[in-house]
Design a protein around this motif. Structure first.
Motif, PDB file in Angstrom:
ATOM      1  N   ARG A 143     -15.419  -3.195  -3.351  1.00 42.96           N
ATOM      2  CA  ARG A 143     -14.953  -3.085  -1.971  1.00 42.96           C
ATOM      3  C   ARG A 143     -16.169  -3.114  -1.062  1.00 42.96           C
ATOM      4  O   ARG A 143     -16.948  -2.164  -0.983  1.00 42.96           O
ATOM      5  N   ALA A 203      -7.837   1.471  -5.075  1.00 49.94           N
ATOM      6  CA  ALA A 203      -8.991   1.647  -4.175  1.00 49.94           C
ATOM      7  C   ALA A 203      -9.177   3.133  -3.889  1.00 49.94           C
ATOM      8  O   ALA A 203      -8.404   3.966  -4.351  1.00 49.94           O
ATOM      9  N   GLY A 252      -9.551  -2.028   8.488  1.00 54.87           N
ATOM     10  CA  GLY A 252      -8.940  -0.991   9.324  1.00 54.87           C
ATOM     11  C   GLY A 252      -7.448  -1.191   9.386  1.00 54.87           C
ATOM     12  O   GLY A 252      -6.910  -2.077   8.715  1.00 54.87           O
ATOM     13  N   ALA A 274       0.858  -1.192   0.000  1.00 59.75           N
ATOM     14  CA  ALA A 274       0.000   0.000   0.000  1.00 59.75           C
ATOM     15  C   ALA A 274       0.892   1.240   0.000  1.00 59.75           C
ATOM     16  O   ALA A 274       1.507   1.574   1.023  1.00 59.75           O
ATOM     17  N   GLN A 279      -3.596  -0.958  11.800  1.00 59.93           N
ATOM     18  CA  GLN A 279      -2.997  -1.163  13.127  1.00 59.93           C
ATOM     19  C   GLN A 279      -3.853  -2.106  13.982  1.00 59.93           C
ATOM     20  O   GLN A 279      -4.202  -1.823  15.121  1.00 59.93           O
ATOM     21  N   GLY A 319      -5.332  -4.533   3.902  1.00 57.62           N
ATOM     22  CA  GLY A 319      -4.126  -4.535   4.748  1.00 57.62           C
ATOM     23  C   GLY A 319      -4.557  -4.525   6.201  1.00 57.62           C
ATOM     24  O   GLY A 319      -5.509  -5.203   6.562  1.00 57.62           O
ATOM     25  N   GLY A 320      -3.846  -3.769   7.009  1.00 58.05           N
ATOM     26  CA  GLY A 320      -4.325  -3.538   8.364  1.00 58.05           C
ATOM     27  C   GLY A 320      -3.568  -4.209   9.488  1.00 58.05           C
ATOM     28  O   GLY A 320      -3.839  -3.944  10.655  1.00 58.05           O
ATOM     29  N   ILE A 321      -2.613  -5.090   9.155  1.00 57.70           N
ATOM     30  CA  ILE A 321      -1.888  -5.770  10.237  1.00 57.70           C
ATOM     31  C   ILE A 321      -0.959  -4.768  10.919  1.00 57.70           C
ATOM     32  O   ILE A 321      -0.235  -4.024  10.260  1.00 57.70           O
TER      33      ILE A 321
HETATM   34  N1  PLP Z   1      -5.765  -0.982   1.677  1.00 54.25           N
HETATM   35  C1  PLP Z   1      -6.663  -0.005   1.889  1.00 54.25           C
HETATM   36  C2  PLP Z   1      -7.872   0.038   1.048  1.00 54.25           C
HETATM   37  C3  PLP Z   1      -6.445   0.961   2.894  1.00 54.25           C
HETATM   38  O1  PLP Z   1      -7.350   1.916   3.102  1.00 54.25           O
HETATM   39  C4  PLP Z   1      -5.265   0.874   3.681  1.00 54.25           C
HETATM   40  C5  PLP Z   1      -4.984   1.836   4.740  1.00 54.25           C
HETATM   41  O2  PLP Z   1      -5.693   2.718   5.068  1.00 54.25           O
HETATM   42  C6  PLP Z   1      -4.345  -0.147   3.400  1.00 54.25           C
HETATM   43  C7  PLP Z   1      -4.630  -1.063   2.405  1.00 54.25           C
HETATM   44  C8  PLP Z   1      -3.048  -0.286   4.147  1.00 54.25           C
HETATM   45  O3  PLP Z   1      -3.274  -0.461   5.479  1.00 54.25           O
HETATM   46  P1  PLP Z   1      -2.088  -0.853   6.464  1.00 54.25           P
HETATM   47  O4  PLP Z   1      -1.014   0.137   6.306  1.00 54.25           O
HETATM   48  O5  PLP Z   1      -2.720  -0.809   7.798  1.00 54.25           O
HETATM   49  O6  PLP Z   1      -1.645  -2.227   6.091  1.00 54.25           O
END
Ligand code: PLP
Length: 418
Positions: free
Chosen positions: A150, A103, A202, A59, A204, A239-241
């Motif tokens: 999405r 996205a 989300g 990302a 973190q 993502g989100g980890i």
């Molecule tokens: N994908 C989408 C659609 C997102 O909105 C985000 C972060 O806001 C990410 C991926 C990446 O998230 P992260 O940095 O938490 O992995």
């Protein structure tokens, strides 16, 4: 896991680089990234997907420095972009268009056009109106356009409100009910190719459970769509980890990525589907430090302030989300600990890196390292208070590459009409 940031003889090192020495010889503040750490994070993601049809993407929003993009691309990653600008950077960095996903809730017609013309893997559609714009441009250009929907699954993610994205209160995504007729329409359309579903709950997030819930949700929807005779070949898991932002950061003991991602993707075994992930923070977040110098100390009737030369314009997360970042001096001394606020020079009371933090007593001219600064650090930086963007360095072993020179005030001045 290797220790990429550690103290040796009371001096903080990044890989084998003595940071005290480096900081003494380079203007502060600056960002510094460990290449080995990024490589390990990428490898952990690749390993988690072994045996599956899996394309990990990075990302770009977390950090769009081209040197990092090239490094991550060379590890085999694709790219997740959320603007025309990020798409341009991803293409310039050499990511194959077939490995780029796009996205974002507010893509402009120009951005959609660029994505379609670039023949990227898929546009992740987030509303009915956006779907119509994508359809119109694909028809005009007569280019077969991959789209994913999405979906907002209304799943709770244990994180800060500003970075929770998968609840119906959030602006992101479309409900499955709204997406279904669009999916059907796309399946019949000559220039649209619905590939599947996308989800991002989300950022973190440090527990596997919300991801597993999201997995079960997605599997149910895939089964449903397939029962309706609709083609579903891709699931983009978002993502989100999260990463470790606690004081243990400098001991490198916690690494949530491998375990959470393995558990998440394992849920899809046997589904006969291509999986995508879009990780940002987990790839670069724990690979970056912000190094700053103590300018002044000041005791007010209520507080002891340590004023440093980095500000909220360089690292916004503490001001924006009250995010906690670990802070250590580059040089450990036998000094007593003090309770201090670490603040920047920006003219906002919200310009702080730490509040009421126990820190080794520091002196004017000492250097501090702010940990966990590799993601959403420089990417969120601004010129507020007319402060130029700061340099970025990439370290491998003892070798340092300048990957962003930083700005000079004259360069900023030149952007304006005088
Ligand atoms: N994908 C989408 C659609 C997102 O909105 C985000 C972060 O806001 C990410 C991926 C990446 O998230 P992260 O940095 O938490 O992995």
């Amino acid at each position: 896991m290797e220790k990429n940031f550690y103290f040796s003889e009371n001096i903080l090192h990044a890989e084998n680089l003595n940071l005290q020495e480096f900081a003494a010889n380079h203007p502060t503040p600056f960002y510094l990234y460990s290449q080995s750490r990024i490589e390990q994070n990428c490898q952990a993601v690749i390993n988690a997907g072994k045996g599956l049809d899996f394309l990990p993407c990075f990302a770009l929003k977390a950090n769009y420095n081209p040197a990092l993009l090239k490094l991550i691309k060379n590890m085999g990653f694709g790219a997740d972009v959320v603007s025309g600008g990020e798409l341009v950077f991803a293409l310039k960095a050499g990511f194959a268009p077939s490995k780029i996903v796009f996205a974002g809730v507010g893509k402009t017609a120009e951005e959609i056009r660029l994505a379609i013309e670039s023949r990227i893997h898929s546009i992740n559609v987030e509303s009915i109106e956006e779907f119509k714009v994508v359809q119109k441009i694909a028809e005009e250009l007569e280019i077969l356009t991959g789209i994913a929907f999405r979906i907002n699954p209304d799943i709770e993610a244990p994180t800060h409100d500003y970075i929770a994205t998968g609840k119906h209160i959030n602006k992101f995504g479309i409900t499955f009910e709204d997406a279904l007729p669009l999916y059907r329409a796309a399946a019949k359309h000559p220039w649209l190719k619905p590939v599947g579903l996308h989800i991002h709950i989300g950022s973190q997030i440090l527990e596997a459970e919300p991801f597993l819930k999201a997995a079960d949700y997605l599997i149910e929807k895939v089964d449903f769509l397939r029962d309706q005779g609709l083609p579903v070949t891709v699931l983009d898991l978002g993502g989100g980890i999260g990463i470790d932002y606690t004081e243990d950061f400098f001991e490198t003991t916690r690494w949530p990525l491998p375990q959470i991602l393995s558990a998440f993707v394992a849920r899809f075994k046997g589904l006969e589907i291509k999986l995508l992930a879009e990780l940002g923070r987990a790839i670069v977040g724990d690979a970056g430090l912000l190094i700053t110098k103590v300018l002044y100390k000041k005791q007010t009737p209520l507080k002891k302030f340590v004023i440093v030369d980095a500000g909220m314009n360089n690292l916004l997360r503490p001001s924006l989300y009250r995010a906690y970042h670990p802070i250590v001096p580059l040089l450990r001394r036998n000094a007593p600990a003090e309770i201090v606020d670490v603040v920047g020079p920006v003219c906002e009371s919200g310009d702080f890196f730490a509040q009421d933090r126990k820190l080794q007593a520091v002196e004017q001219g000492d250097f501090l390292a702010i940990g966990g600064a590799g993601a959403y650090g420089q990417a969120l930086a601004s010129n507020y208070n007319l402060r130029p963007l700061i340099p970025e360095y990439l370290v491998k072993d003892t070798k340092v590459k300048t990957i962003f020179k930083g700005e000079r005030i004259e360069q900023i001045a030149q952007k304006f009409e005088w």
